[in-house]
Design an enzyme around this catalytic site. Structure first.
Site, PDB file in Angstrom:
ATOM      1  N   SER A 206    -127.966 -34.680  50.423  1.00 51.39           N
ATOM      2  CA  SER A 206    -126.525 -34.498  50.623  1.00 51.39           C
ATOM      3  C   SER A 206    -125.872 -34.072  49.310  1.00 51.39           C
ATOM      4  CB  SER A 206    -125.889 -35.782  51.161  1.00 51.39           C
ATOM      5  OG  SER A 206    -124.576 -35.519  51.582  1.00 51.39           O
ATOM      6  N   ASN A 207    -124.563 -34.162  49.222  1.00 50.05           N
ATOM      7  CA  ASN A 207    -123.868 -33.790  47.983  1.00 50.05           C
ATOM      8  C   ASN A 207    -122.641 -34.680  47.803  1.00 50.05           C
ATOM      9  OD1 ASN A 207    -121.470 -32.485  49.278  1.00 50.05           O
ATOM     10  ND2 ASN A 207    -123.086 -31.213  50.154  1.00 50.05           N
ATOM     11  N   ARG A 208    -121.910 -34.444  46.723  1.00 47.52           N
ATOM     12  CA  ARG A 208    -120.846 -35.367  46.334  1.00 47.52           C
ATOM     13  C   ARG A 208    -119.475 -35.044  46.932  1.00 47.52           C
ATOM     14  NH1 ARG A 208    -122.516 -38.652  42.303  1.00 47.52           N
ATOM     15  NH2 ARG A 208    -124.148 -37.851  40.946  1.00 47.52           N
TER      16      ARG A 208
END
Ligand code: C5P
Length: 401
Positions: A206-208
């Site tokens: 995933s990412n931030r």
């Protein structure tokens, strides 16, 4: 013509605040009718609510006089908006399942008007999987939500998410839904948040992305009267008032939910979609003690912005993408318009603290040129972008009356 609101009061201690809500709504010039459930009448009386609205309060599906007088079908239709406040866990469950065994639930099933729910319940009831499920179902059905807020509960010593939104917040959400803003009648899609791509049942890529900018844009478009679908990856944010939220996890789910929102006047793709996903998510949790390090084979995710931007009858009139760059922002953004086939790019320089932060500094790049906006709160960026979208969608085509 003044707006007509049907207020359904459910049976919770927050029902006393609904009396204040009646006053706040009437102050706006709205005509208010009230339905009370049996449980609501244990907390506040129809006499009190009736005195505030200046007419009888409706309580009984099976009362001949009430049914002949107005009846549940007319109650459900003779209004511009239905507000359920407090929306108890029980009322939410009934509405999610289409039950109709009392006046309030029958009205909710019989209506074709927008519905705004203001949930209020104990935090454990709010976080229970059954309520989560009902909330998701109702959101997907197009029911709008305001709150619940975090704070002290009526039960002594308890705190958490479950307090009903304040009457003024509910009034403002209602006004947004009732507004005749410049985007009234326009359909908008916003994607927001990250996507998560399963590696196995417990691990993911995933990412931030926090979802803040996308949620603010969805809220701003709704404030201008648009009918907004917000397709959101996992975030900690509440659905903005007056917005239909569809929760998804992966890029492929986000694409499917976005296509399901067609036809659209405008689509604003703010989500930080994972570029890749593991080719095959393992059915079982990958074990540490197997031979060496696991190799994760990646494959490319579909590009949602590019897919929806493809020319054709179904293409939204205005396609807006976002570009997070760290250098040569304008040049890269122009290349992205060409590559994705979209109309506008909102480009931001993410070399600083933009991701997850409260502020953003962007360039709006359109075919007509570039606007450089000063650094401002994400909500302010959202309102400015929504205003630009409204101007573009309501502009008359050259040569037309
Ligand atoms: O290619 P890049 O990720 O920089 O493009 C960013 C823009 O494209 C954003 O608007 C993002 O929401 C959208 N996008 C998408 N689907 C992808 C990747 C990006 O909709 N798979």
């Amino acid at each position: 013509m003044s707006k007509r609101v049907l207020l359904i009061i459910g049976g919770g201690i927050a029902a006393y605040k609904s009396l204040d809500l009646i006053r706040r709504l009437k102050e706006t010039g709205a005509a208010v009718r009230v339905v009370m459930t049996d449980a609501a009448q244990r907390f506040v009386t129809p006499l009190a609510a009736g005195a505030l609205v200046g007419e009888r309060v409706f309580t009984d599906l099976f009362d001949q006089a009430q049914e002949f007088d107005v009846g549940h079908i007319r109650l459900a239709r003779e209004c511009d908006l239905i507000i359920v406040a407090p929306a108890t866990a029980d009322l939410m469950a009934k509405a999610a399942h289409g039950l109709a065994n009392d006046l309030a639930s029958a009205v909710l099933l019989a209506t074709d008007k927008p519905v705004l729910m203001a949930p209020a319940m104990n935090p454990l009831m709010w976080s229970h999987t059954a309520t989560r499920r009902n909330f998701e179902t109702l959101s997907a059905d197009g029911i709008r939500f305001i709150g619940p807020n975090a704070g002290e509960m009526a039960e002594r010593g308890e705190a958490g998410v479950g307090r009903m939104a304040e009457p003024t917040e509910i009034r403002d959400a209602a006004l947004a839904l009732l507004s005749d803003g410049p985007l009234k009648g326009k359909r908008a899609l916003v994607t927001a948040g990250p996507t998560i791509e399963a590696i196995d049942p417990v691990r993911f890529l995933s990412n931030r992305s926090s979802g803040k900018q996308g949620y603010a844009i969805a809220a701003a478009l709704a404030e201008l009267g648009a009918e907004v679908t917000l397709v959101s990856g996992p975030t900690n944010l509440p659905a903005p008032a007056g917005v239909k939220r569809v929760s998804v996890e992966s890029a492929r789910e986000m694409l499917a939910a976005s296509e399901a929102a067609l036809p659209l006047d405008v689509a604003v793709m703010v989500a930080a979609v994972a570029d890749w996903r593991p080719k095959q998510a393992a059915d079982e949790k990958l074990k540490k003690d197997k031979t060496g390090l696991p190799a994760i084979d990646l494959t490319e995710n579909p590009d949602i912005l590019a897919t929806l931007s493809k020319p054709g009858k179904k293409r939204p009139k205005l396609m807006v993408g976002f570009a997070a760059e760290t250098e040569n922002v304008e040049e890269h953004a122009r290349a992205k318009i060409a590559k994705k086939g979209c109309d506008w790019i909102v480009a931001n320089d993410v070399s600083g603290d933009v991701m997850g932060g409260a502020e953003n500094q962007v360039l709006l790049i359109t075919k007509d040129g570039v606007q450089s906006w000063p650094r401002m709160a994400k909500e302010a960026v959202a309102r400015k972008l929504a205003a630009e979208i409204a101007a573009a969608l309501t502009a008359k085509a050259p040569g037309r009356k």
